[in-house]
Design a protein around this motif. Structure first.
Motif, PDB file in Angstrom:
ATOM      1  N   THR A  59      49.784  30.173  21.304  1.00 57.50           N
ATOM      2  CA  THR A  59      48.396  29.795  21.560  1.00 57.50           C
ATOM      3  C   THR A  59      47.484  30.914  21.094  1.00 57.50           C
ATOM      4  O   THR A  59      47.958  31.939  20.583  1.00 57.50           O
ATOM      5  CB  THR A  59      48.152  29.582  23.068  1.00 57.50           C
ATOM      6  OG1 THR A  59      48.194  30.872  23.710  1.00 57.50           O
ATOM      7  CG2 THR A  59      49.199  28.675  23.695  1.00 57.50           C
ATOM      8  N   GLN A  60      46.217  30.725  21.315  1.00 57.33           N
ATOM      9  CA  GLN A  60      45.219  31.760  21.037  1.00 57.33           C
ATOM     10  C   GLN A  60      45.612  33.086  21.696  1.00 57.33           C
ATOM     11  O   GLN A  60      45.416  34.159  21.137  1.00 57.33           O
ATOM     12  CB  GLN A  60      43.875  31.254  21.576  1.00 57.33           C
ATOM     13  CG  GLN A  60      42.738  32.249  21.567  1.00 57.33           C
ATOM     14  CD  GLN A  60      42.163  32.438  20.171  1.00 57.33           C
ATOM     15  OE1 GLN A  60      42.412  31.643  19.273  1.00 57.33           O
ATOM     16  NE2 GLN A  60      41.404  33.506  19.999  1.00 57.33           N
TER      17      GLN A  60
ATOM     18  N   ARG B 257      44.081  38.407  15.384  1.00 60.42           N
ATOM     19  CA  ARG B 257      45.157  37.974  16.279  1.00 60.42           C
ATOM     20  C   ARG B 257      45.508  39.091  17.273  1.00 60.42           C
ATOM     21  O   ARG B 257      45.762  38.845  18.440  1.00 60.42           O
ATOM     22  CB  ARG B 257      46.404  37.572  15.479  1.00 60.42           C
ATOM     23  CG  ARG B 257      46.235  36.335  14.662  1.00 60.42           C
ATOM     24  CD  ARG B 257      45.882  35.145  15.524  1.00 60.42           C
ATOM     25  NE  ARG B 257      47.014  34.662  16.321  1.00 60.42           N
ATOM     26  CZ  ARG B 257      46.922  34.289  17.601  1.00 60.42           C
ATOM     27  NH1 ARG B 257      45.776  34.377  18.235  1.00 60.42           N
ATOM     28  NH2 ARG B 257      47.983  33.835  18.244  1.00 60.42           N
TER      29      ARG B 257
ATOM     30  N   GLN C 187      62.439  33.828   5.363  1.00 60.82           N
ATOM     31  CA  GLN C 187      62.187  32.396   5.183  1.00 60.82           C
ATOM     32  C   GLN C 187      63.503  31.656   4.992  1.00 60.82           C
ATOM     33  O   GLN C 187      64.559  32.256   4.914  1.00 60.82           O
ATOM     34  CB  GLN C 187      61.250  32.183   4.003  1.00 60.82           C
ATOM     35  CG  GLN C 187      59.781  32.219   4.431  1.00 60.82           C
ATOM     36  CD  GLN C 187      58.986  31.106   3.807  1.00 60.82           C
ATOM     37  OE1 GLN C 187      59.394  30.514   2.825  1.00 60.82           O
ATOM     38  NE2 GLN C 187      57.820  30.812   4.371  1.00 60.82           N
TER      39      GLN C 187
ATOM     40  N   TYR D  81      57.944  27.905   6.984  1.00 60.11           N
ATOM     41  CA  TYR D  81      56.519  28.194   6.977  1.00 60.11           C
ATOM     42  C   TYR D  81      55.889  27.701   8.288  1.00 60.11           C
ATOM     43  O   TYR D  81      56.140  26.575   8.719  1.00 60.11           O
ATOM     44  CB  TYR D  81      55.879  27.489   5.770  1.00 60.11           C
ATOM     45  CG  TYR D  81      54.402  27.290   5.889  1.00 60.11           C
ATOM     46  CD1 TYR D  81      53.877  26.040   6.242  1.00 60.11           C
ATOM     47  CD2 TYR D  81      53.524  28.340   5.657  1.00 60.11           C
ATOM     48  CE1 TYR D  81      52.515  25.866   6.371  1.00 60.11           C
ATOM     49  CE2 TYR D  81      52.159  28.168   5.793  1.00 60.11           C
ATOM     50  CZ  TYR D  81      51.662  26.938   6.161  1.00 60.11           C
ATOM     51  OH  TYR D  81      50.323  26.760   6.298  1.00 60.11           O
ATOM     52  N   GLY D  82      55.120  28.556   8.943  1.00 57.98           N
ATOM     53  CA  GLY D  82      54.404  28.144  10.145  1.00 57.98           C
ATOM     54  C   GLY D  82      55.259  28.071  11.400  1.00 57.98           C
ATOM     55  O   GLY D  82      54.781  27.642  12.454  1.00 57.98           O
ATOM     56  N   SER D  83      56.513  28.514  11.317  1.00 53.46           N
ATOM     57  CA  SER D  83      57.379  28.413  12.495  1.00 53.46           C
ATOM     58  C   SER D  83      57.041  29.476  13.548  1.00 53.46           C
ATOM     59  O   SER D  83      57.515  29.377  14.679  1.00 53.46           O
ATOM     60  CB  SER D  83      58.856  28.491  12.101  1.00 53.46           C
ATOM     61  OG  SER D  83      59.117  29.678  11.399  1.00 53.46           O
ATOM     62  N   GLY D  84      56.265  30.483  13.158  1.00 52.49           N
ATOM     63  CA  GLY D  84      55.802  31.453  14.155  1.00 52.49           C
ATOM     64  C   GLY D  84      56.352  32.861  13.994  1.00 52.49           C
ATOM     65  O   GLY D  84      56.146  33.710  14.859  1.00 52.49           O
ATOM     66  N   LYS D  85      57.011  33.129  12.880  1.00 50.82           N
ATOM     67  CA  LYS D  85      57.621  34.447  12.661  1.00 50.82           C
ATOM     68  C   LYS D  85      56.572  35.564  12.732  1.00 50.82           C
ATOM     69  O   LYS D  85      56.753  36.563  13.434  1.00 50.82           O
ATOM     70  CB  LYS D  85      58.324  34.486  11.296  1.00 50.82           C
ATOM     71  CG  LYS D  85      59.357  33.383  11.110  1.00 50.82           C
ATOM     72  CD  LYS D  85      60.000  33.433   9.738  1.00 50.82           C
ATOM     73  CE  LYS D  85      59.088  33.114   8.567  1.00 50.82           C
ATOM     74  NZ  LYS D  85      58.614  31.722   8.518  1.00 50.82           N
ATOM     75  N   SER D  86      55.479  35.368  12.006  1.00 51.62           N
ATOM     76  CA  SER D  86      54.456  36.425  11.978  1.00 51.62           C
ATOM     77  C   SER D  86      53.729  36.530  13.316  1.00 51.62           C
ATOM     78  O   SER D  86      53.321  37.618  13.723  1.00 51.62           O
ATOM     79  CB  SER D  86      53.441  36.176  10.856  1.00 51.62           C
ATOM     80  OG  SER D  86      54.098  36.229   9.607  1.00 51.62           O
ATOM     81  N   GLN D  87      53.583  35.403  14.002  1.00 56.62           N
ATOM     82  CA  GLN D  87      52.940  35.440  15.318  1.00 56.62           C
ATOM     83  C   GLN D  87      53.789  36.267  16.283  1.00 56.62           C
ATOM     84  O   GLN D  87      53.259  37.058  17.055  1.00 56.62           O
ATOM     85  CB  GLN D  87      52.747  34.021  15.871  1.00 56.62           C
ATOM     86  CG  GLN D  87      51.770  33.183  15.065  1.00 56.62           C
ATOM     87  CD  GLN D  87      50.412  33.844  14.929  1.00 56.62           C
ATOM     88  OE1 GLN D  87      49.835  34.270  15.923  1.00 56.62           O
ATOM     89  NE2 GLN D  87      49.923  33.974  13.711  1.00 56.62           N
TER      90      GLN D  87
ATOM     91  N   ARG E 205      57.387  25.929  20.124  1.00 62.83           N
ATOM     92  CA  ARG E 205      58.369  26.368  19.137  1.00 62.83           C
ATOM     93  C   ARG E 205      59.746  26.441  19.793  1.00 62.83           C
ATOM     94  O   ARG E 205      59.856  26.783  20.973  1.00 62.83           O
ATOM     95  CB  ARG E 205      58.023  27.761  18.598  1.00 62.83           C
ATOM     96  CG  ARG E 205      56.711  27.836  17.854  1.00 62.83           C
ATOM     97  CD  ARG E 205      56.773  27.039  16.561  1.00 62.83           C
ATOM     98  NE  ARG E 205      55.602  27.217  15.728  1.00 62.83           N
ATOM     99  CZ  ARG E 205      54.464  26.534  15.850  1.00 62.83           C
ATOM    100  NH1 ARG E 205      54.334  25.630  16.816  1.00 62.83           N
ATOM    101  NH2 ARG E 205      53.452  26.757  15.028  1.00 62.83           N
TER     102      ARG E 205
HETATM  103  P1  GTP Z   1      55.329  31.954   6.902  1.00 64.97           P
HETATM  104  O1  GTP Z   1      55.021  33.401   6.934  1.00 64.97           O
HETATM  105  O2  GTP Z   1      54.375  31.174   6.089  1.00 64.97           O
HETATM  106  O3  GTP Z   1      56.750  31.667   6.525  1.00 64.97           O
HETATM  107  O4  GTP Z   1      55.156  31.371   8.393  1.00 64.97           O
HETATM  108  P2  GTP Z   1      55.335  32.086   9.801  1.00 64.97           P
HETATM  109  O5  GTP Z   1      56.619  31.642  10.388  1.00 64.97           O
HETATM  110  O6  GTP Z   1      55.103  33.534   9.720  1.00 64.97           O
HETATM  111  O7  GTP Z   1      54.196  31.400  10.637  1.00 64.97           O
HETATM  112  P3  GTP Z   1      53.084  32.077  11.525  1.00 64.97           P
HETATM  113  O8  GTP Z   1      53.704  33.001  12.486  1.00 64.97           O
HETATM  114  O9  GTP Z   1      52.024  32.602  10.655  1.00 64.97           O
HETATM  115  O10 GTP Z   1      52.587  30.835  12.369  1.00 64.97           O
HETATM  116  C1  GTP Z   1      51.426  30.168  12.061  1.00 64.97           C
HETATM  117  C2  GTP Z   1      51.200  29.163  13.161  1.00 64.97           C
HETATM  118  O11 GTP Z   1      50.938  29.831  14.397  1.00 64.97           O
HETATM  119  C3  GTP Z   1      49.991  28.312  12.910  1.00 64.97           C
HETATM  120  O12 GTP Z   1      50.334  27.192  12.159  1.00 64.97           O
HETATM  121  C4  GTP Z   1      49.568  27.955  14.322  1.00 64.97           C
HETATM  122  O13 GTP Z   1      50.341  26.862  14.765  1.00 64.97           O
HETATM  123  C5  GTP Z   1      49.960  29.144  15.141  1.00 64.97           C
HETATM  124  N1  GTP Z   1      48.801  30.034  15.337  1.00 64.97           N
HETATM  125  C6  GTP Z   1      48.480  31.097  14.606  1.00 64.97           C
HETATM  126  N2  GTP Z   1      47.338  31.651  15.052  1.00 64.97           N
HETATM  127  C7  GTP Z   1      46.935  30.916  16.093  1.00 64.97           C
HETATM  128  C8  GTP Z   1      45.806  30.965  16.980  1.00 64.97           C
HETATM  129  O14 GTP Z   1      44.948  31.829  16.886  1.00 64.97           O
HETATM  130  N3  GTP Z   1      45.746  30.007  17.929  1.00 64.97           N
HETATM  131  C9  GTP Z   1      46.681  29.056  18.064  1.00 64.97           C
HETATM  132  N4  GTP Z   1      46.539  28.147  19.036  1.00 64.97           N
HETATM  133  N5  GTP Z   1      47.756  28.966  17.248  1.00 64.97           N
HETATM  134  C10 GTP Z   1      47.874  29.879  16.278  1.00 64.97           C
END
Ligand code: GTP
Ligand code: MG
Length: 335
Positions: free
Chosen positions: A320-321, A162, A260, A121-127, A300
């Motif tokens: 980042t943003q 985003r 995940q 969770y939060g590792s950045g996959k969706s980003q 990451r």
């Molecule tokens: P799950 O889907 O929950 O398994 O997680 P994921 O791996 O898809 O995580 P996701 O890609 O959603 O990453 C979320 C993280 O990206 C956040 O906790 C932030 O650290 C970072 N992030 C997301 N949006 C922004 C943003 O607008 N600005 C910045 N600085 N960081 C961001």
């Protein structure tokens, strides 16, 4: 699995066809049935197996003929290695936005293959998925493919905000960028499967060069609970992944899936996590990248875990943003 006979159907060289109804022997009724089954384009017929077409009420012989004609209509090659070489020449590459990440995977994401990003969770996959959906629209000289993205969103985590900030950072018109991302929300695993089964026309009509399934395994994981459902889950996941490979090959697109991880409580050394989906996902993803958070906020770590021809390795980038960015030299030194 297709039989050997089906995989070696020689493409017809006689004529090119654009739509189903043009194929000899496919009347309006058969065409309608094929479309109901998810075969809207010649490309999808070219990568079908005869058995798959049988429910349309056509004989096996006719199915083989139809596939042969479809294969002759598009640039697709099977089995012979010299033709595979030719097919590889069509492979296109897309930048992730991070040079380090691009280098790790041999110069960017490849078309015709599946790349899997897995991590907590939060590792950045969706980003990463958002960034790729923007980057794919860039011209080739900037590392893009001048194409659109199809985003199958299973967890309701697609955010246009985003996309807007990433597009602005690249000096792209956010409205135009958003227009070129087709988002399909999948409510259940069956719905997710259905969306992909019926994606061929959308891909063709919108010049899609990137197909994202974020997340591949989320619905499957929550719907199939317990040992007795495992075989069914794996069978469905397998079919789903194969559909994705075939779409990626037929339309020369990149395919990206996210996954995940589960913790392995019995592991004392090394990583105590492993991706969901077992062998099916492991063996159908061509390139696997493991993402993890670092102690330094936005940084990451990406590890290339599996690739058809590259050594394992690691690299860092930050979120980042603006999207995916390089970690500066001074930042690397900071603990
Ligand atoms: P799950 O889907 O929950 O398994 O997680 P994921 O791996 O898809 O995580 P996701 O890609 O959603 O990453 C979320 C993280 O990206 C956040 O906790 C932030 O650290 C970072 N992030 C997301 N949006 C922004 C943003 O607008 N600005 C910045 N600085 N960081 C961001
Ligand atoms: Mg996510």
């Amino acid at each position: 699995m297709a039989s050997i006979e089906e995989e070696t159907i020689a493409p017809s060289t006689e004529k090119k066809y654009d739509i189903l109804e043009d194929l000899p022997g496919v009347g309006p009724a058969t065409s309608q049935k094929l479309q109901e089954m998810g075969f809207h384009t010649i490309e999808s017929l070219a990568t079908a197996t005869a058995r798959e077409l049988e429910p349309a009420g056509i004989s096996q012989k006719k199915a083989l003929d139809v596939i042969r004609l479809a294969r002759g209509s598009i640039t697709l090659s099977f089995v012979r290695a010299d033709e595979l070489v030719k097919q590889r020449e069509n492979i296109l590459r897309l930048t992730t936005g991070s040079k380090v990440l691009d280098d790790l995977i041999g110069g960017g994401m490849e078309t015709q293959t599946i790349t899997e990003f897995y991590g907590e969770y939060g590792s950045g996959k969706s980003q990463v998925c958002h960034q790729l959906a923007v980057n794919v629209q860039l011209p080739p000289e900037q590392g893009g493919l001048d194409g659109g993205a199809l985003y199958i969103d299973t967890e309701n985590t697609f955010h246009t905000e985003r996309i807007v900030s990433m597009a602005k950072h690249l000096n792209l018109d956010p409205q135009l960028v958003a227009r070129n991302i087709i988002v399909a929300e999948a409510f259940t695993s069956d719905h997710q499967i259905f969306l992909l089964e019926n994606a061929d026309l959308v891909i063709k009509e919108n010049n899609i060069r990137l197909i994202i399934v974020d997340s591949l395994t989320g619905h499957f994981r929550s719907e199939y609970v317990g040992r007795e459902t495992l075989a069914m889950r794996q069978q469905k996941l397998n079919k789903h992944m194969h559909k994705l490979i075939r779409l990626a090959r037929a339309f020369n697109t990149i395919a990206v899936v996210t996954n995940q991880v589960m913790s392995k409580p019995d592991v004392f050394f090394g990583d105590a996590v492993h991706p969901i989906g077992g062998h099916v996902v492991a063996h159908t993803s061509h390139t696997r990248l493991y993402l993890r958070k670092s102690a330094r906020g936005p940084v990451r770590i990406a590890r290339l875990v599996s690739s058809p021809y590259l050594p394992d390795g690691e690299g860092i980038f930050k979120i980042t943003q603006n999207g995916l960015e390089e970690v500066g030299e001074d930042e690397k030194k900071r603990k």
